[in-house]
Design a protein around this motif. Structure first.
Motif, PDB file in Angstrom:
ATOM      1  N   GLY A 333       7.657   5.158  10.356  1.00 18.39           N
ATOM      2  CA  GLY A 333       7.554   3.729  10.593  1.00 18.39           C
ATOM      3  C   GLY A 333       7.218   2.876   9.397  1.00 18.39           C
ATOM      4  O   GLY A 333       6.958   1.684   9.550  1.00 18.39           O
ATOM      5  N   LEU A 334       7.242   3.436   8.194  1.00 19.62           N
ATOM      6  CA  LEU A 334       6.870   2.649   7.032  1.00 19.62           C
ATOM      7  C   LEU A 334       8.055   2.503   6.082  1.00 19.62           C
ATOM      8  O   LEU A 334       8.803   3.455   5.855  1.00 19.62           O
ATOM      9  N   PHE A 335       8.211   1.295   5.541  1.00 20.32           N
ATOM     10  CA  PHE A 335       9.363   0.988   4.700  1.00 20.32           C
ATOM     11  C   PHE A 335       8.927   0.317   3.405  1.00 20.32           C
ATOM     12  O   PHE A 335       7.985  -0.470   3.376  1.00 20.32           O
ATOM     13  N   HIS A 336       9.673   0.639   2.362  1.00 24.90           N
ATOM     14  CA  HIS A 336       9.476   0.083   1.027  1.00 24.90           C
ATOM     15  C   HIS A 336      10.595  -0.914   0.749  1.00 24.90           C
ATOM     16  O   HIS A 336      11.749  -0.663   1.090  1.00 24.90           O
ATOM     17  N   CYS A 337      10.266  -2.051   0.148  1.00 21.68           N
ATOM     18  CA  CYS A 337      11.249  -3.093  -0.160  1.00 21.68           C
ATOM     19  C   CYS A 337      11.464  -3.171  -1.670  1.00 21.68           C
ATOM     20  O   CYS A 337      10.524  -3.477  -2.405  1.00 21.68           O
ATOM     21  N   VAL A 362      11.135  -4.637  14.724  1.00 22.65           N
ATOM     22  CA  VAL A 362      10.364  -5.725  14.133  1.00 22.65           C
ATOM     23  C   VAL A 362       9.431  -5.125  13.090  1.00 22.65           C
ATOM     24  O   VAL A 362       8.669  -4.192  13.370  1.00 22.65           O
ATOM     25  N   GLY A 363       9.498  -5.643  11.874  1.00 24.33           N
ATOM     26  CA  GLY A 363       8.649  -5.165  10.795  1.00 24.33           C
ATOM     27  C   GLY A 363       7.491  -6.112  10.552  1.00 24.33           C
ATOM     28  O   GLY A 363       7.640  -7.332  10.623  1.00 24.33           O
ATOM     29  N   LEU A 364       6.318  -5.554  10.268  1.00 21.85           N
ATOM     30  CA  LEU A 364       5.129  -6.333   9.949  1.00 21.85           C
ATOM     31  C   LEU A 364       4.893  -6.272   8.451  1.00 21.85           C
ATOM     32  O   LEU A 364       4.722  -5.195   7.884  1.00 21.85           O
ATOM     33  N   MET A 365       4.921  -7.441   7.793  1.00 20.64           N
ATOM     34  CA  MET A 365       4.638  -7.507   6.365  1.00 20.64           C
ATOM     35  C   MET A 365       3.148  -7.265   6.113  1.00 20.64           C
ATOM     36  O   MET A 365       2.298  -7.941   6.702  1.00 20.64           O
ATOM     37  N   MET A 366       2.835  -6.334   5.222  1.00 16.68           N
ATOM     38  CA  MET A 366       1.455  -6.040   4.890  1.00 16.68           C
ATOM     39  C   MET A 366       1.257  -6.218   3.385  1.00 16.68           C
ATOM     40  O   MET A 366       1.825  -5.485   2.583  1.00 16.68           O
ATOM     41  N   ARG A 367       0.444  -7.199   3.014  1.00 17.67           N
ATOM     42  CA  ARG A 367       0.247  -7.556   1.618  1.00 17.67           C
ATOM     43  C   ARG A 367      -0.596  -6.506   0.904  1.00 17.67           C
ATOM     44  O   ARG A 367      -1.653  -6.114   1.396  1.00 17.67           O
ATOM     45  N   HIS A 368      -0.115  -6.093  -0.259  1.00 10.70           N
ATOM     46  CA  HIS A 368      -0.883  -5.117  -1.026  1.00 10.70           C
ATOM     47  C   HIS A 368      -1.104  -5.549  -2.457  1.00 10.70           C
ATOM     48  O   HIS A 368      -1.764  -4.865  -3.217  1.00 10.70           O
ATOM     49  N   GLY A 369      -0.593  -6.668  -2.860  1.00  9.90           N
ATOM     50  CA  GLY A 369      -0.722  -7.068  -4.251  1.00  9.90           C
ATOM     51  C   GLY A 369      -1.778  -8.128  -4.464  1.00  9.90           C
ATOM     52  O   GLY A 369      -1.849  -9.105  -3.720  1.00  9.90           O
ATOM     53  N   GLY A 370      -2.590  -7.957  -5.475  1.00 10.46           N
ATOM     54  CA  GLY A 370      -3.479  -9.014  -5.911  1.00 10.46           C
ATOM     55  C   GLY A 370      -2.768  -9.898  -6.923  1.00 10.46           C
ATOM     56  O   GLY A 370      -1.543  -9.963  -6.951  1.00 10.46           O
ATOM     57  N   ASN A 378       4.601  -6.903  -0.626  1.00  5.95           N
ATOM     58  CA  ASN A 378       4.356  -6.507   0.756  1.00  5.95           C
ATOM     59  C   ASN A 378       5.072  -5.205   1.050  1.00  5.95           C
ATOM     60  O   ASN A 378       6.200  -4.995   0.610  1.00  5.95           O
ATOM     61  N   THR A 379       4.420  -4.349   1.785  1.00  8.74           N
ATOM     62  CA  THR A 379       5.103  -3.214   2.379  1.00  8.74           C
ATOM     63  C   THR A 379       5.369  -3.571   3.838  1.00  8.74           C
ATOM     64  O   THR A 379       4.811  -4.527   4.369  1.00  8.74           O
ATOM     65  N   VAL A 380       6.235  -2.832   4.518  1.00  9.92           N
ATOM     66  CA  VAL A 380       6.682  -3.195   5.856  1.00  9.92           C
ATOM     67  C   VAL A 380       6.429  -2.038   6.817  1.00  9.92           C
ATOM     68  O   VAL A 380       6.809  -0.896   6.540  1.00  9.92           O
TER      69      VAL A 380
END
Length: 388
Positions: A333-337, A362-370, A378-380
């Motif tokens: 369930g995890l995707f790289h953009c 439906v993908g949920l954007m998850m912020r990982h960058g400072g 974002n990873t998805v």
């Protein structure tokens, strides 16, 4: 298998609080994995045209995509787990296909449904969790939550009590004391935002330890194996050192960033020889070795958003690679953009209704960058499922 979403962002309170205090992570995991949370008495459920509207005048802990566990209603078809479609401050809706229009009766309760894992062993600020699914590889996650800023986590093939296990991954030699699961950059009771997405065999936990809307993420459970004979295709993907105070947080420890400062471990090699193995991640043919998912500067040949032919967000599965032996499985369930999403309009926790390689999900954007990566990092995570 049902995929479930949990977070601290839902209005109304009632969710577990994560902070820089001993025991806070275990309290969160107990609530999400084992017990559920936010139990409320329901004022009414009204069904009209196959949609149920549930009213809770005292407020609730639900957000769109959560799964509610409802009990005590007549007709009985309204009971059980229901995916939340819409929310307001006092109402939520869910699908009620097959149920006649009308108002439910009974003393009705609702809460955020647990993920359905087991907690076979516990101690003071110590816990061990494992999947309850019959198809699981049966690995255990030991959590030592006696610290403040970080908990320490270790996977085991088997355990007999909360302090005794065999087949550790990582071993003490590989990383003494276990991996780090960040909670907060401050040793106090200030709450930190968190998001957990999982199914019966795997979960991801994202935590806003320090930087607003940028977090650390770790994961545990069964990967999607590429062969039925691999009975050890599980991972603990967490931090190799504490990163809670880093002002430009990224998810190196899990899957969003491809540089292997993170340390994913698996319990054994695919052919079963005992001994924890350190692995690496590969994001398909599009993943540059130093690229952060969705971030600007991914590569000199950065793919731009939107994709010129179909205006799409491009994503790729994230695979687990074994040195010298190829790909072993993938993160469920995890995707790289591999696109530069800076300026795309997509932000932390936005929903993607359509993705390449994930049609109908439906993908949920998850912020990982400072600051180092910019707002596009974002990873998805697929919050529709199933993952397997």
């Amino acid at each position: 298998m049902a995929v479930k979403l949990y977070s601290s962002y839902a209005g109304g309170g009632g969710h577990p609080v994560l902070s820089g205090t001993a025991g806070a992570l275990i309290a969160l995991l107990d609530a999400v994995l084992i017990n559920g949370y936010g139990l409320k008495t329901v004022d009414s459920i009204v069904v009209a045209s196959s949609v149920a509207t549930m009213t809770i005048n005292s407020g609730h802990s639900f957000e769109v995509g959560n799964t509610a566990l409802i009990a005590g209603a007549t007709p009985s078809g309204l009971n059980g787990e229901k995916k939340i479609l819409t929310v307001s401050s006092s109402q939520v809706t869910f699908d009620a296909t097959g149920i006649s229009d009308g108002t439910a009766t009974g003393t009705i309760t609702a809460k955020v449904s647990p993920l359905g894992w087991l907690k076979p062993f516990s101690g003071t600020n110590l816990a061990a969790y494992t999947s309850a699914d019959s198809g699981s590889y049966g690995m255990y996650l030991r959590v030592d939550d006696t610290g403040t800023l970080d908990a320490r986590v270790v996977g085991y093939e088997a355990m007999t009590d909360v302090n005794t296990g065999t087949g550790a991954f990582p071993t003490g030699t590989q990383l003494s004391g276990g991996m780090y699961a960040g909670k907060s950059s401050l040793a106090n009771s200030t709450s930190r935002n968190w998001v957990l997405v999982g199914d019966e065999r795997f979960f991801y936990l994202w935590v806003e330890c320090n930087v607003a809307s940028a977090g650390l993420m770790w994961a545990f459970g069964d990967l999607v194996s590429y062969t039925s004979t691999d009975l050890w295709c599980a991972t603990l993907s967490a931090q190799g050192s504490s990163q809670v105070a880093y002002a430009g947080q990224w998810s190196t420890e899990c899957v969003s960033y491809s540089a292997n400062a993170a340390q994913p471990y698996m319990p054994r090699a695919a052919y079963g020889q005992p001994g924890s193995v350190k692995t690496s991640r590969v994001g398909g043919m599009m993943w540059n070795t130093g690229g952060a998912s969705g971030a600007a500067g991914y590569t000199s040949n950065m793919l731009k958003f939107p994709n010129s032919t179909d205006n799409a967000v491009m994503v790729t599965h994230v695979h687990m690679a074994m040195s010298g032996s190829g790909l072993r499985g993938r993160y469920p369930g995890l995707f790289h953009c591999p696109q530069d999403l800076t300026g795309s309009g997509y932000n932390h926790r936005d929903r993607l209704p359509s993705m390449t390689d994930a049609p109908g999900r439906v993908g949920l954007m998850m912020r990982h960058g400072g600051p180092a990566f910019g707002v596009g990092a974002n990873t998805v995570i697929d919050i529709t499922g199933p993952w397997r």
